[in-house]
Design a protein around this motif. Structure first.
Motif, short mmCIF file in Angstrom:
data_model
loop_
_atom_site.label_atom_id
_atom_site.label_comp_id
_atom_site.label_asym_id
_atom_site.label_seq_id
_atom_site.Cartn_x
_atom_site.Cartn_y
_atom_site.Cartn_z
N UNK A 193 -17.21 -29.81 -0.08
CA UNK A 193 -16.13 -30.67 0.40
C UNK A 193 -15.38 -31.33 -0.76
N UNK A 194 -16.12 -31.92 -1.70
CA UNK A 194 -15.48 -32.61 -2.82
C UNK A 194 -14.77 -31.64 -3.75
N UNK A 195 -15.33 -30.46 -3.93
CA UNK A 195 -14.69 -29.46 -4.79
C UNK A 195 -13.28 -29.16 -4.30
N UNK A 196 -13.14 -28.92 -3.00
CA UNK A 196 -11.82 -28.61 -2.45
C UNK A 196 -10.95 -29.85 -2.31
N UNK A 197 -11.57 -30.99 -2.09
CA UNK A 197 -10.81 -32.25 -2.04
C UNK A 197 -10.12 -32.50 -3.38
N UNK A 198 -10.88 -32.38 -4.47
CA UNK A 198 -10.31 -32.59 -5.80
C UNK A 198 -9.29 -31.50 -6.14
N UNK A 199 -9.55 -30.29 -5.69
CA UNK A 199 -8.65 -29.17 -5.99
C UNK A 199 -7.31 -29.32 -5.26
N UNK A 200 -7.36 -29.75 -4.01
CA UNK A 200 -6.13 -29.85 -3.21
C UNK A 200 -5.34 -31.11 -3.54
N UNK A 201 -6.00 -32.25 -3.55
CA UNK A 201 -5.28 -33.52 -3.71
C UNK A 201 -5.03 -33.88 -5.18
N UNK A 202 -5.94 -33.52 -6.05
CA UNK A 202 -5.78 -33.87 -7.46
C UNK A 202 -5.47 -32.66 -8.34
N UNK A 203 -5.25 -31.50 -7.68
CA UNK A 203 -4.91 -30.25 -8.40
C UNK A 203 -5.87 -30.03 -9.57
N UNK A 204 -7.14 -30.26 -9.32
CA UNK A 204 -8.15 -30.20 -10.37
C UNK A 204 -8.20 -28.83 -11.03
N UNK A 205 -8.06 -28.82 -12.34
CA UNK A 205 -8.10 -27.59 -13.15
C UNK A 205 -9.44 -27.55 -13.89
N UNK A 206 -10.16 -26.46 -13.72
CA UNK A 206 -11.47 -26.30 -14.35
C UNK A 206 -11.39 -25.21 -15.41
N UNK A 207 -11.76 -25.56 -16.62
CA UNK A 207 -11.66 -24.64 -17.75
C UNK A 207 -13.04 -24.48 -18.41
N UNK A 208 -13.43 -23.25 -18.65
CA UNK A 208 -14.67 -22.99 -19.38
C UNK A 208 -15.94 -23.07 -18.58
N UNK A 209 -15.85 -22.95 -17.26
CA UNK A 209 -17.06 -23.03 -16.43
C UNK A 209 -18.04 -21.91 -16.77
N UNK A 210 -17.54 -20.84 -17.38
CA UNK A 210 -18.41 -19.73 -17.79
C UNK A 210 -19.35 -20.12 -18.93
#
Length: 199
Positions: free
Chosen positions: A8-25
């Motif tokens: 839920x929080x992953x998509x909440x941050x992605x949709x409302x805060x356009x959260x960009x994740x870099x280097x998760x690999x």
């Protein structure tokens, strides 16, 4: 409950805060590791902790566990209490056990939130735990979480960057070694914060 809230929080941050994740690999798919992030907002633990699929454990100040409902939420989110401003041996031992059992541990090397948004001086606790457990440290930079509700920005953009792992061999946690490792962690976080992101 943890998995449901994480998604839920992953998509909440992605949709409302356009959260960009870099280097998760850079986060190992298995085995113990420490996610070492700067800390500028109460948003930081959930933003960092939902940026990847593995579960993660965070230390939380003991005072939060005094409220039954909050204690129930924190425990279901894999948080455990730590007494601040003292060497909490119980929390340290628990952290090391988690790492030795192959879990991810989220720690903030500064030990507290930065009210200015700038990196502060690191505590040596994170380095000590890493040395005793012999696990890699993933330097992490979180950006934008301290801008919520500032200057009319209700939903500023969040960015989470995971750097290359710092390999730590299990060994003696003497003062000089811990200080050097702590400085290395902060240098890597600083580089991540300075690195430009192309959208």
């Amino acid at each position: 409950m943890y998995s449901v809230i994480r998604v839920f929080l992953h998509y909440f941050f992605k949709i409302f805060f356009r959260c960009r994740i870099i280097g998760a690999n850079n986060i190992p798919v298995a085995g113990g590791a420490i996610i070492a992030s700067n800390h500028v907002s109460l948003f930081d633990p959930p933003v960092v902790g939902t940026a990847f699929t593995r579960s993660i454990h965070f230390m939380a100040k003991e005072e939060l566990f005094a409220v039954p409902f909050i204690r129930w939420i924190l425990k279901n989110l894999n948080a455990f209490p730590v007494r601040r401003a003292t060497a909490d041996r119980t929390a340290i031992r628990h952290a090391i056990n988690l790492l030795e059992n192959g879990e991810l541990l989220g720690l903030f090397p500064e030990g507290t939130r930065s009210l200015t948004g700038k990196l502060g001086k690191p505590e040596t606790g994170l380095a000590m735990i890493a040395l005793k457990a012999g696990v890699p440290i993933i330097p992490t930079a979180v950006i934008g979480t301290n801008q919520v509700w500032k200057e009319g920005q209700l939903f500023p953009r969040f960015i989470v960057k995971f750097g290359n792992p710092i390999i730590v061999n299990q060994g003696k946690a003497d003062k000089e070694t811990m200080e050097k490792l702590s400085d290395k962690i902060m240098q890597e976080i600083s580089l991540l914060l300075e690195e430009k992101v192309n959208f």
